[in-house]
Design a protein around this motif. Sequence first.
Motif, short mmCIF file in Angstrom:
data_model
loop_
_atom_site.label_atom_id
_atom_site.label_comp_id
_atom_site.label_asym_id
_atom_site.label_seq_id
_atom_site.Cartn_x
_atom_site.Cartn_y
_atom_site.Cartn_z
N TYR A 132 0.87 -1.03 -0.07
CA TYR A 132 0.03 0.01 0.00
C TYR A 132 0.71 1.35 -0.30
O TYR A 132 0.41 2.37 -0.74
CB TYR A 132 -0.75 -0.06 1.30
CG TYR A 132 -2.10 -0.82 1.11
CD1 TYR A 132 -2.34 -1.51 -0.16
CD2 TYR A 132 -3.00 -0.94 2.13
CE1 TYR A 132 -3.61 -2.34 -0.31
CE2 TYR A 132 -4.12 -1.91 2.05
CZ TYR A 132 -4.45 -2.68 0.76
OH TYR A 132 -5.57 -3.35 0.91
N LEU A 135 2.14 1.76 -3.29
CA LEU A 135 1.30 2.47 -4.25
C LEU A 135 0.67 3.73 -3.90
O LEU A 135 0.59 4.78 -5.01
CB LEU A 135 -0.11 1.65 -4.33
CG LEU A 135 -1.36 2.33 -4.67
CD1 LEU A 135 -1.08 2.09 -6.17
CD2 LEU A 135 -2.52 1.13 -4.58
N SER A 136 0.84 4.11 -2.71
CA SER A 136 0.39 5.60 -2.39
C SER A 136 1.72 6.54 -3.05
O SER A 136 1.32 7.62 -3.09
CB SER A 136 0.40 5.65 -1.02
OG SER A 136 1.56 5.48 -0.20
N GLN A 157 -5.84 4.90 -10.34
CA GLN A 157 -6.21 5.98 -9.62
C GLN A 157 -7.45 5.65 -8.59
O GLN A 157 -7.16 5.95 -7.42
CB GLN A 157 -6.45 7.03 -10.39
CG GLN A 157 -6.66 8.37 -9.68
CD GLN A 157 -6.80 9.54 -10.27
OE1 GLN A 157 -5.88 9.67 -11.39
NE2 GLN A 157 -7.39 10.44 -9.92
N LYS A 160 -6.04 3.51 -5.71
CA LYS A 160 -5.02 4.23 -4.99
C LYS A 160 -5.86 5.19 -3.91
O LYS A 160 -5.42 5.29 -2.63
CB LYS A 160 -4.11 5.39 -5.73
CG LYS A 160 -3.25 6.24 -5.03
CD LYS A 160 -2.49 7.10 -5.60
CE LYS A 160 -1.50 8.04 -4.74
NZ LYS A 160 -0.57 8.92 -5.77
N LEU A 164 -5.74 5.02 0.41
CA LEU A 164 -5.38 6.25 1.12
C LEU A 164 -5.66 6.37 2.33
O LEU A 164 -4.90 6.69 3.31
CB LEU A 164 -5.37 7.50 0.19
CG LEU A 164 -4.54 7.69 -1.02
CD1 LEU A 164 -4.87 8.93 -1.77
CD2 LEU A 164 -3.13 7.62 -0.41
N GLY A 183 -4.51 11.69 -4.39
CA GLY A 183 -4.88 10.59 -5.09
C GLY A 183 -4.50 10.71 -6.56
O GLY A 183 -4.65 9.64 -7.16
#
Length: 205
Positions: A132, A135-136, A157, A160, A164, A183
């Motif tokens: 995660y 990805l962030s 997107q 994501k 978040l 984001g």
Amino acid sequence: MNLTNYKVASKNVGPVIQEIAHFLGKCIKQLPSRQTVDNIVDRKVSIAQKHVSKIVAKESETTLYTDETRKHGHTYQTYIVTDKSQNSYLLGLQEMVNKSSQCTLDVFKEILMDISNHCKEMSDKKNFSAGYELLSNIRNTMSDRASTEKAFNTLLQGYKEEILPKIIDKYADLSEEDKAHCGRINNFFVGYTCWWEWPMFPKQP
């Protein structure tokens, strides 16, 4: 195990070593079995993913490169991340069930999960997965102009934005503008661009 990097199959590593040793006039008493080679490759992947997680997690803005290709009737997808210094990190090269954007995202999720599993201690310490966090940190994507890649960017997107709240403290207290900024993923494309695709010109019929 450098031989596997040169696409030598696990079952052939032992025979190749034996042939090279014979050519050099050496005698090897014990050769690695296929299972041993597979175990070494698995550990190599695990170490590589731990390295990627520790390095990339420190970068606030990274770019995800994706590309799909077909070989002998099979579809493969690559996922590569670069940092601001243009250092490249291969996240995965996976065979795909199909070329759809959803499949591309699902495979990427599997890669992130593998990274999280290999970095469980790091994930437990931070109370969220290393995948995660990786990805962030993705701020940009780079791909060709295939419709599946464009659709994947949209799905990415959305995914994501979904994770978040698990990464950012007090995410719910942020303004909608700040949430959108966190984001946002910028999409860049490679390849030939026609002049009528530029925003300043009207699209031709």
